[in-house]
Write an enzyme that holds these catalytic residues in place. Structure first.
Site, PDB file in Angstrom:
ATOM      1  N   THR A   1      40.825  57.297  31.815  1.00  0.00           N
ATOM      2  CA  THR A   1      40.310  55.649  31.979  1.00  0.00           C
ATOM      3  C   THR A   1      41.035  54.815  31.443  1.00  0.00           C
ATOM      4  OG1 THR A   1      38.456  56.977  33.245  1.00  0.00           O
ATOM      5  CG2 THR A   1      37.989  54.396  33.023  1.00  0.00           C
TER       6      THR A   1
ATOM      7  N   ARG B   1      33.452  45.389  19.995  1.00  0.00           N
ATOM      8  CA  ARG B   1      33.261  44.157  21.326  1.00  0.00           C
ATOM      9  C   ARG B   1      31.353  44.605  20.612  1.00  0.00           C
ATOM     10  NH1 ARG B   1      33.573  43.566  26.620  1.00  0.00           N
ATOM     11  NH2 ARG B   1      36.486  43.944  26.555  1.00  0.00           N
TER      12      ARG B   1
ATOM     13  N   LYS C   1      46.129  44.463  32.274  1.00  0.00           N
ATOM     14  CA  LYS C   1      46.009  44.155  33.894  1.00  0.00           C
ATOM     15  C   LYS C   1      45.573  42.868  33.870  1.00  0.00           C
ATOM     16  CE  LYS C   1      40.808  44.749  32.558  1.00  0.00           C
ATOM     17  NZ  LYS C   1      41.282  45.985  31.790  1.00  0.00           N
TER      18      LYS C   1
ATOM     19  N   SER D   1      35.965  39.308  27.707  1.00  0.00           N
ATOM     20  CA  SER D   1      36.182  39.517  28.926  1.00  0.00           C
ATOM     21  C   SER D   1      34.179  39.171  29.952  1.00  0.00           C
ATOM     22  CB  SER D   1      36.241  41.276  29.199  1.00  0.00           C
ATOM     23  OG  SER D   1      36.634  41.348  30.832  1.00  0.00           O
TER      24      SER D   1
ATOM     25  N   ASP E   1      37.286  37.063  36.415  1.00  0.00           N
ATOM     26  CA  ASP E   1      36.523  37.585  35.304  1.00  0.00           C
ATOM     27  C   ASP E   1      36.971  36.406  33.941  1.00  0.00           C
ATOM     28  OD1 ASP E   1      38.602  38.905  34.537  1.00  0.00           O
ATOM     29  OD2 ASP E   1      37.122  40.396  33.549  1.00  0.00           O
TER      30      ASP E   1
ATOM     31  N   ASP F   1      37.637  36.722  31.263  1.00  0.00           N
ATOM     32  CA  ASP F   1      39.418  36.379  30.706  1.00  0.00           C
ATOM     33  C   ASP F   1      40.432  36.779  31.214  1.00  0.00           C
ATOM     34  OD1 ASP F   1      38.715  38.242  31.390  1.00  0.00           O
ATOM     35  OD2 ASP F   1      39.438  39.289  28.740  1.00  0.00           O
TER      36      ASP F   1
ATOM     37  N   ASP G   1      41.454  38.550  32.807  1.00  0.00           N
ATOM     38  CA  ASP G   1      42.523  39.566  33.662  1.00  0.00           C
ATOM     39  C   ASP G   1      41.698  41.207  34.445  1.00  0.00           C
ATOM     40  OD1 ASP G   1      40.218  41.206  32.428  1.00  0.00           O
ATOM     41  OD2 ASP G   1      40.553  42.004  30.848  1.00  0.00           O
ATOM     42  N   ARG G   2      40.575  39.909  35.456  1.00  0.00           N
ATOM     43  CA  ARG G   2      40.673  41.118  36.749  1.00  0.00           C
ATOM     44  C   ARG G   2      40.369  40.096  37.832  1.00  0.00           C
ATOM     45  NH1 ARG G   2      37.166  43.984  32.525  1.00  0.00           N
ATOM     46  NH2 ARG G   2      36.875  45.955  33.602  1.00  0.00           N
TER      47      ARG G   2
END
Length: 586
Positions: free
Chosen positions: A374, A37, A412, A139, A296, A298, A300-301
């Site tokens: 996490t 990233r 997710k 993301s 979001d 992409d 996934d949230r």
């Protein structure tokens, strides 16, 4: 060989700008469990054609070493709509270069022909039984960033030691292979496949297994607004609603089509609060919609907001929506499973910094709850282990608005979460209940869980290290704080060093990682607070929770107590003024 990045470097050389060149070439992007990233641009510290080629060459060699049937099974590659004009980088271009690398080595590649939500990549790995998956996305990061996210054959994100193995292989394969730059050759290759049509059909068939109230969905009067925040989600959420027989949600017109500039928002992240939803609120008021669903970029949230009786909008936190979805998915399971013995094989998961509401529900209802480190890489891998043992993993979530509601995706997924939330809201409406009222009912039954999370921005790694070192040597060497303002500390767990004061041998049960900072404090009043560094952004985050047993309804007192605890945490443990930390601003 990219003329744009090449020109940037030549210009800097001509100017003799050593400082900028140092920034570009001083250190290579680190390949971790989250993959890569970074900002798009020139040099080995950025995402560009060359670093994508090098990364994929390393990944390809690593897969060859691990899978004797790689050339039979192959890999899947997906991408979002990010693009960076000045460096000529884009998610699509990076995806094609990655595909070219694998194809040049005789590896079949399932390359999506168009943008796709991130969860479609892990879904495809599992569904087509492939060796690995790559998703090119950053993301919800700022527009100049991009990323390279990697999934293993089990359909979950990679965990250690794969990151180290891939990293090592990248180091060993830095010189581009002969055809590395010529991505045009893939178009005529028999090894190139497009999974777009198949996956779109199969994914929506699979998520229908979580649809339980089709008859209510068909007739509900509840209206929804959906925003994909200039990302890829629009088309897929529309299709998900259709799969559940729900009327399509109203789409925010200014934000429904992918746009790499994200022109209407400061940050394309629905987690950042109501600012991202300004246009959604306006459309909802105009069309009389009660509920807003926001993905979001992409997809996934998922963030959810609901209009209250007062006319105000309530934006649910990730923990609140996790409580609602956990309650809903368990209730649906219970209604469809009359065999009471089956509950012993039922599991739900959440990450250690998320609310423990699922633990409270599990204790009362008799299913299993587990916490993980996490991030969905941990929950996805654990879920797969449990499923392989014949267990049913109904749901997993993390407070950063990430939800895994469907066993077909071990990550997710904001698409399935959006439509399942819509069905839950439609069902509750037939009982004259809002999401907020149902959330209160969940807390009344299982005990209130009040949470508060935020972060500080810090670009100086030394300051971050010093801050955590101070906490570990608070009153002399190797001593942690005994109090935080007026709040007495009753326990400490440090997942950087592996220390846990609550265990008989003082060793933490969860895996530890020296490369990231994470300390959890338990307080005498029952409060819990965790401080940790982010793996993908220059942030020090904190998460806090105070819970009460069922029947204790003095919520205002709980909130006040938690607010005071958080203030003390900021003042005594973060010391923002002394450490020059920048607060989260709405």
């Amino acid at each position: 060989q990219n003329p744009k990045t090449s020109a940037i470097v030549k210009q800097l050389l001509a100017e003799g700008n050593a400082r900028e060149l140092q920034k570009y070439f001083g250190s290579r992007m680190e390949f971790g469990t989250a993959g890569l990233r970074a900002a798009m641009g020139a040099g080995i510290s950025h995402m560009n054609d060359l670093t994508i080629i090098q990364t994929t060459q390393g990944f390809c060699r690593y897969l060859e070493k691990n899978f004797s049937d790689l050339k039979k099974r192959g890999v899947v590659i997906g991408f979002d709509a990010r693009a960076h004009l000045s460096s000529g980088g884009s998610s699509k271009r990076f995806a094609r270069l990655a595909a070219n690398t694998f194809i040049s080595q005789g590896v079949p590649v399932y390359l999506f022909s168009d943008v796709t939500p991130t969860p479609f990549v892990p879904y495809t790995v599992t569904h087509l039984k492939l060796c690995a998956g790559i998703m090119v996305t950053a993301s919800h990061n700022p527009k100049q960033d991009n990323g390279y996210k990697v999934y293993w054959e089990n359909g979950a994100q990679i965990i250690s030691p794969h990151d180290k193995g891939i990293s090592q292989a990248i180091e060993e394969n830095q010189e581009p292979w002969p055809q590395a730059w010529d991505d045009k050759v893939i178009d005529s290759s028999l090894l190139l496949h497009d999974p777009y049509a198949t996956v779109n059909k199969e994914y929506f068939k699979d998520i229908q297994k979580q649809c339980f109230y089709r008859n209510i969905n068909k007739v509900t009067n509840l209206k929804f607004v959906h925003t994909s925040v200039h990302g890829v989600g629009h088309k897929f959420v529309q299709l998900a609603f259709k799969a559940f027989d729900l009327s399509p949600p109203f789409a925010v017109p200014e934000q429904k089509d992918p746009d790499p500039e994200f022109p209407t928002v400061k940050y394309p992240n629905p987690e950042e609060g109501k600012g991202v939803l300004t246009l959604s609120f306006a459309l909802a008021e105009k069309d009389g919609a009660k509920i807003i669903l926001a993905n979001d970029p992409d997809a996934d949230r998922l963030a959810v907001a609901e209009k209250q009786e007062s006319g105000e909008w309530k934006l649910f936190s990730g923990n609140e929506l996790g409580a609602l979805l956990g309650w809903w998915i368990f209730t649906c399971w219970k209604n469809n499973n009359r065999d009471t013995r089956a509950i012993k094989d039922v599991y739900m998961l959440s990450s250690t910094v998320s609310s423990k509401i699922l633990r409270a529900i599990a204790l009362k209802e008799g299913f299993h709850f587990e916490e993980t480190l996490t991030g969905f890489k941990w929950m996805g891998n654990r879920a797969k282990q449990l499923m392989d043992q014949g267990k049913a993993v109904l749901f997993a979530f993390e407070e950063a608005i990430g939800y895994m509601c469907c066993p077909a995706v071990l990550d997710k997924d904001g698409v399935s979460a959006a439509v399942i939330t819509a069905e839950m809201a439609s069902f509750l409406a037939t009982r004259n209940l809002s999401l907020s009222q149902q959330l209160k009912a969940v807390y009344d039954e299982y005990g209130f869980h009040i949470t508060k999370a935020s972060y500080f921005i810090c670009h100086d790694a030394k300051v971050i290290q010093q801050l955590f070192d101070n906490l570990r040597n608070f009153d002399g060497k190797n001593t942690y704080p005994k109090s935080c303002g007026r709040f007495k500390v009753s326990g400490v767990r440090d997942l950087t060093t592996g220390y846990d004061s609550s265990q008989p041998d003082q060793k933490a049960i969860l895996p530890t990682s020296k490369s990231s900072q994470m300390i959890t404090f338990t307080f005498a009043n029952g409060g819990v607070a965790t401080m940790r560094t982010s793996g993908t952004e220059p942030k020090i985050k904190y998460y806090s929770e105070l819970s009460a047993p069922p029947g204790n309804s003095d919520v205002e007192q709980l909130k006040k107590e938690l607010d005071e605890l958080v203030s003390a945490l900021e003042k005594h443990f973060f010391q923002p003024e002394k450490n020059n930390l920048q607060r989260k601003t709405e």
